[in-house]
Write a protein that holds these residues in place. Structure first.
Motif, PDB file in Angstrom:
ATOM      1  N   ASN A   6      34.660  36.950  24.787  1.00 20.46           N
ATOM      2  CA  ASN A   6      36.016  37.483  24.797  1.00 20.46           C
ATOM      3  C   ASN A   6      36.740  36.984  26.037  1.00 20.46           C
ATOM      4  O   ASN A   6      36.119  36.634  27.036  1.00 20.46           O
ATOM      5  N   TRP A   7      38.072  37.013  25.951  1.00 22.08           N
ATOM      6  CA  TRP A   7      38.876  36.716  27.123  1.00 22.08           C
ATOM      7  C   TRP A   7      38.950  37.966  27.980  1.00 22.08           C
ATOM      8  O   TRP A   7      39.101  39.076  27.481  1.00 22.08           O
ATOM      9  N   TYR A   8      38.839  37.767  29.293  1.00 22.52           N
ATOM     10  CA  TYR A   8      38.968  38.864  30.257  1.00 22.52           C
ATOM     11  C   TYR A   8      40.016  38.490  31.284  1.00 22.52           C
ATOM     12  O   TYR A   8      40.091  37.344  31.727  1.00 22.52           O
ATOM     13  N   LEU A   9      40.806  39.473  31.634  1.00 21.46           N
ATOM     14  CA  LEU A   9      41.749  39.346  32.733  1.00 21.46           C
ATOM     15  C   LEU A   9      41.104  40.073  33.904  1.00 21.46           C
ATOM     16  O   LEU A   9      40.761  41.253  33.792  1.00 21.46           O
ATOM     17  N   ILE A  10      40.887  39.367  34.993  1.00 21.84           N
ATOM     18  CA  ILE A  10      40.215  39.945  36.156  1.00 21.84           C
ATOM     19  C   ILE A  10      41.188  39.910  37.326  1.00 21.84           C
ATOM     20  O   ILE A  10      41.739  38.863  37.654  1.00 21.84           O
ATOM     21  N   THR A  11      41.392  41.067  37.905  1.00 21.42           N
ATOM     22  CA  THR A  11      42.302  41.165  39.038  1.00 21.42           C
ATOM     23  C   THR A  11      41.666  42.042  40.118  1.00 21.42           C
ATOM     24  O   THR A  11      40.868  42.928  39.809  1.00 21.42           O
ATOM     25  N   TYR A  12      42.008  41.779  41.354  1.00 23.95           N
ATOM     26  CA  TYR A  12      41.394  42.516  42.449  1.00 23.95           C
ATOM     27  C   TYR A  12      42.355  42.624  43.615  1.00 23.95           C
ATOM     28  O   TYR A  12      43.300  41.850  43.753  1.00 23.95           O
ATOM     29  N   ASP A  13      42.100  43.633  44.445  1.00 23.88           N
ATOM     30  CA  ASP A  13      42.827  43.840  45.690  1.00 23.88           C
ATOM     31  C   ASP A  13      41.761  44.093  46.742  1.00 23.88           C
ATOM     32  O   ASP A  13      41.137  45.149  46.749  1.00 23.88           O
ATOM     33  N   ILE A  14      41.539  43.106  47.592  1.00 18.51           N
ATOM     34  CA  ILE A  14      40.465  43.177  48.585  1.00 18.51           C
ATOM     35  C   ILE A  14      41.090  43.120  49.968  1.00 18.51           C
ATOM     36  O   ILE A  14      41.859  42.211  50.280  1.00 18.51           O
ATOM     37  N   ARG A  15      40.758  44.100  50.790  1.00 18.69           N
ATOM     38  CA  ARG A  15      41.406  44.259  52.101  1.00 18.69           C
ATOM     39  C   ARG A  15      40.956  43.243  53.149  1.00 18.69           C
ATOM     40  O   ARG A  15      41.741  42.796  53.957  1.00 18.69           O
ATOM     41  N   CYS A  16      39.708  42.870  53.127  1.00 13.93           N
ATOM     42  CA  CYS A  16      39.144  41.984  54.149  1.00 13.93           C
ATOM     43  C   CYS A  16      39.224  40.527  53.682  1.00 13.93           C
ATOM     44  O   CYS A  16      38.729  40.194  52.602  1.00 13.93           O
ATOM     45  N   PRO A  17      39.820  39.633  54.477  1.00 17.91           N
ATOM     46  CA  PRO A  17      39.916  38.225  54.081  1.00 17.91           C
ATOM     47  C   PRO A  17      38.562  37.557  53.809  1.00 17.91           C
ATOM     48  O   PRO A  17      38.453  36.717  52.922  1.00 17.91           O
ATOM     49  N   LYS A  18      37.551  37.948  54.536  1.00 20.39           N
ATOM     50  CA  LYS A  18      36.225  37.355  54.331  1.00 20.39           C
ATOM     51  C   LYS A  18      35.659  37.750  52.961  1.00 20.39           C
ATOM     52  O   LYS A  18      35.156  36.908  52.224  1.00 20.39           O
TER      53      LYS A  18
END
Length: 97
Positions: A6-18
């Motif tokens: 299946n197609w998945y849309l993956i999104t994230y919000d990560i605070r640390c640049p590393k």
């Protein structure tokens, strides 16, 4: 017999640049980046769970992650809602009958 994908849309919000860079590099191996922190991936259930497990090792409690499975109806109508080339899917070069 191959697993259903299946197609998945993956999104994230990560605070640390590393951590962001680690997650970005990991997901890039599974799919194509659409926007800054949004990817589209063609995954089987096994691949999705493997990716989720790998991401959980990188992410912290303050980070956000969404994996959204898209139905075929959703995927087929994406280009009519957006620009025609927003979700280009390469056609198979051969057909098994």
């Amino acid at each position: 017999m191959s697993e259903a994908k299946n197609w998945y849309l993956i999104t994230y919000d990560i605070r640390c640049p590393k951590r962001w860079r680690k997650a970005y590099n990991l997901i890039q191996g599974y799919g194509k980046r659409i926007q800054y922190s949004i990817f589209r991936c063609w995954l089987s259930q096994r691949e999705r769970e493997k990716l989720r497990w790998q991401l959980e090792k990188i992410l912290e409690a303050e980070d956000s992650l969404l994996l959204i499975r898209l139905s075929q109806d959703c995927v087929s109508s994406i280009s009519s809602y957006n620009r025609p080339d927003a979700w280009h899917i390469e056609e198979a070069r051969y057909r098994i009958v």
